[in-house]
Design a protein around this motif. Structure first.
Motif, mmCIF file in Angstrom:
data_model
loop_
_atom_site.group_PDB
_atom_site.id
_atom_site.type_symbol
_atom_site.label_atom_id
_atom_site.label_comp_id
_atom_site.label_asym_id
_atom_site.label_seq_id
_atom_site.Cartn_x
_atom_site.Cartn_y
_atom_site.Cartn_z
ATOM 1 N N ALA A 27 87.695 39.566 52.253
ATOM 2 C CA ALA A 27 87.308 40.977 52.433
ATOM 3 C C ALA A 27 87.203 41.375 53.904
ATOM 4 C CB ALA A 27 85.982 41.241 51.714
ATOM 5 N N ARG A 31 76.966 34.959 52.963
ATOM 6 C CA ARG A 31 77.809 36.117 52.631
ATOM 7 C C ARG A 31 77.262 37.391 53.303
ATOM 8 N NH1 ARG A 31 79.444 38.258 47.638
ATOM 9 N NH2 ARG A 31 77.976 37.059 46.412
ATOM 10 N N ARG A 66 83.845 35.810 38.965
ATOM 11 C CA ARG A 66 82.417 35.510 39.224
ATOM 12 C C ARG A 66 82.158 34.021 39.450
ATOM 13 N NH1 ARG A 66 81.031 40.590 40.284
ATOM 14 N NH2 ARG A 66 82.075 41.917 38.801
ATOM 15 N N ARG A 78 70.768 36.383 41.078
ATOM 16 C CA ARG A 78 72.122 35.810 40.973
ATOM 17 C C ARG A 78 72.076 34.492 40.190
ATOM 18 N NH1 ARG A 78 76.989 37.569 43.394
ATOM 19 N NH2 ARG A 78 76.060 39.504 42.798
ATOM 20 N N ASP A 121 79.283 39.804 55.743
ATOM 21 C CA ASP A 121 79.471 41.212 55.374
ATOM 22 C C ASP A 121 78.896 42.160 56.445
ATOM 23 O OD1 ASP A 121 80.602 40.350 53.006
ATOM 24 O OD2 ASP A 121 78.841 40.759 51.766
ATOM 25 N N ARG A 163 91.613 45.320 53.262
ATOM 26 C CA ARG A 163 90.649 46.410 53.048
ATOM 27 C C ARG A 163 91.383 47.749 52.934
ATOM 28 N NH1 ARG A 163 85.778 44.620 53.168
ATOM 29 N NH2 ARG A 163 85.061 46.725 52.682
ATOM 30 N N VAL A 195 85.395 34.967 48.927
ATOM 31 C CA VAL A 195 85.638 36.425 48.893
ATOM 32 C C VAL A 195 85.265 37.146 50.192
ATOM 33 C CG1 VAL A 195 83.456 36.918 47.661
ATOM 34 C CG2 VAL A 195 85.326 38.530 47.527
ATOM 35 N N TYR A 226 87.864 43.103 45.466
ATOM 36 C CA TYR A 226 87.994 42.048 46.484
ATOM 37 C C TYR A 226 87.978 40.674 45.806
ATOM 38 C CZ TYR A 226 87.446 45.718 49.883
ATOM 39 O OH TYR A 226 87.657 46.851 50.616
ATOM 40 N N ARG A 227 87.196 40.563 44.749
ATOM 41 C CA ARG A 227 87.154 39.299 44.011
ATOM 42 C C ARG A 227 88.489 39.026 43.322
ATOM 43 N NH1 ARG A 227 82.163 37.046 42.885
ATOM 44 N NH2 ARG A 227 80.460 38.075 43.973
ATOM 45 N N ASP A 278 80.960 49.469 51.484
ATOM 46 C CA ASP A 278 81.410 50.527 52.406
ATOM 47 C C ASP A 278 81.752 51.809 51.654
ATOM 48 O OD1 ASP A 278 83.618 49.598 51.040
ATOM 49 O OD2 ASP A 278 84.940 49.594 52.787
ATOM 50 N N LEU A 279 81.141 51.985 50.482
ATOM 51 C CA LEU A 279 81.469 53.167 49.675
ATOM 52 C C LEU A 279 80.872 54.425 50.282
ATOM 53 C CD1 LEU A 279 83.204 52.829 47.111
ATOM 54 C CD2 LEU A 279 82.089 50.742 47.778
ATOM 55 N N SER A 314 83.568 48.048 43.266
ATOM 56 C CA SER A 314 84.570 47.786 44.313
ATOM 57 C C SER A 314 84.648 46.307 44.678
ATOM 58 C CB SER A 314 84.281 48.630 45.558
ATOM 59 O OG SER A 314 83.111 48.162 46.187
ATOM 60 N N LYS A 369 72.803 46.692 42.616
ATOM 61 C CA LYS A 369 73.633 47.906 42.574
ATOM 62 C C LYS A 369 74.625 47.931 41.420
ATOM 63 C CE LYS A 369 76.641 46.251 46.271
ATOM 64 N NZ LYS A 369 76.437 44.838 45.884
HETATM 65 O O1 DC Z 1 79.466 43.081 45.333
HETATM 66 P P1 DC Z 1 80.129 41.704 45.225
HETATM 67 O O2 DC Z 1 79.181 40.571 45.438
HETATM 68 O O3 DC Z 1 80.924 41.551 43.971
HETATM 69 O O4 DC Z 1 81.176 41.660 46.443
HETATM 70 C C1 DC Z 1 81.976 40.537 46.680
HETATM 71 C C2 DC Z 1 82.408 40.494 48.127
HETATM 72 O O5 DC Z 1 83.333 41.558 48.369
HETATM 73 C C3 DC Z 1 81.313 40.633 49.173
HETATM 74 O O6 DC Z 1 81.071 39.407 49.838
HETATM 75 C C4 DC Z 1 81.839 41.600 50.179
HETATM 76 C C5 DC Z 1 83.079 42.167 49.607
HETATM 77 N N1 DC Z 1 83.023 43.613 49.430
HETATM 78 C C6 DC Z 1 83.378 44.391 50.492
HETATM 79 O O7 DC Z 1 83.689 43.868 51.555
HETATM 80 N N2 DC Z 1 83.429 45.737 50.355
HETATM 81 C C7 DC Z 1 83.080 46.317 49.207
HETATM 82 N N3 DC Z 1 83.139 47.654 49.103
HETATM 83 C C8 DC Z 1 82.668 45.537 48.112
HETATM 84 C C9 DC Z 1 82.632 44.173 48.258
#
Ligand code: DC
Length: 227
Positions: free
Chosen positions: A103, A180, A91, A157, A184, A109, A99, A42-43, A131-132, A38, A20
């Motif tokens: 999160a 993860r 990263r 990755r 999530d 959040r 993370v 969180y990172r 969660d967009l 997004s 994505k």
């Molecule tokens: O997309 P990413 O791997 O960079 O996301 C890193 C962490 O952030 C992932 O483990 C979950 C969290 N995250 C989240 O909870 N809500 C989001 N909108 C984006 C990422």
């Protein structure tokens, strides 16, 4: 494109390694949209916690997050935490490991979602994360949910990490991604899930270009929206 001349919001969700970020960045470039990563936010707060020696249990963590300043530059390529460029640090493996726990914290959040909605109000945007499509922009004009098998996502990755000279095996990356995913998807607040009105795209056997073209076609034909 639907709503030509007005503000357009495109939201993409999906698990780690579903493609994505790369896809959203390319669609942003091709259509001249603002790009919002997004997960980078969180990172960045995870970097803040690590730098300050805080854990998820530290009582001062939430106040520190509320007081910090996160800003993007160069259309999302650079992320600044209290003016420090943390684009590379976000990263790294220690951040990858922590993370998802950061999160999970509802107060964190809440702060980050407010910030994302402010950014989204500034103009046409493509935003991606977990969660967009469900929480941050539930009325987005276009919603997509990208997915891929865990092995394929781990391979992608690993290729990224190799470019950064991080020495790690495919099995370790796969285990980290699976852990993860589990966090999530099962967390109480805003778990990762596909919105009912999102278009689901399995990217396992698709190239980035194919997914980018598919999304642009949907947008230009005006058929991917929730409205
Ligand atoms: O997309 P990413 O791997 O960079 O996301 C890193 C962490 O952030 C992932 O483990 C979950 C969290 N995250 C989240 O909870 N809500 C989001 N909108 C984006 C990422």
């Amino acid at each position: 494109m639907k709503k030509v001349g007005s503000q357009v919001t495109i939201a993409i969700d999906g698990p780690a390694g579903s493609g994505k970020s790369t896809v959203a960045r390319q669609v942003a470039e091709k259509l001249g949209l603002l790009y919002l990563d997004s997960g980078a936010m969180y990172r960045a707060v995870t970097v803040l916690a690590i730098q300050d020696g805080l854990t998820v249990e530290s009582p001062e963590l939430i106040e520190r997050v509320k007081a910090c300043h996160i800003e993007f530059a160069d259309n999302g390529r650079t992320i600044l935490l209290n003016t420090e460029d943390v684009s590379v640090e976000i990263r790294t493996p220690p951040v990858n490991r922590l993370v998802a726990d950061i999160a999970k914290i509802p107060e964190i959040r809440h702060e980050i979602v407010k910030h994302q909605q402010r950014i989204g109000a500034e103009g046409s945007i493509i935003a991606e994360g977990r969660d967009l499509t469900t929480i941050v922009f539930p009325h987005a004009d276009f919603k997509f949910y990208l997915d891929a098998s865990v092995t394929e996502r781990a391979k992608r990755r690993l290729a990224d990490l190799k470019k950064q000279n991080v020495d790690i095996t495919l099995a370790a990356v796969e285990a980290e991604i699976s852990a993860r995913d589990e966090k999530d998807r099962t967390r109480a607040h805003s778990p990762l899930r596909a919105a009912e009105d999102a278009i689901i795209v399995d990217t396992t056997d698709k190239t980035i270009d194919e997914v980018v073209d598919f999304i642009i076609t949907q947008i230009c034909e005006g058929e991917g929206g929730s409205k």
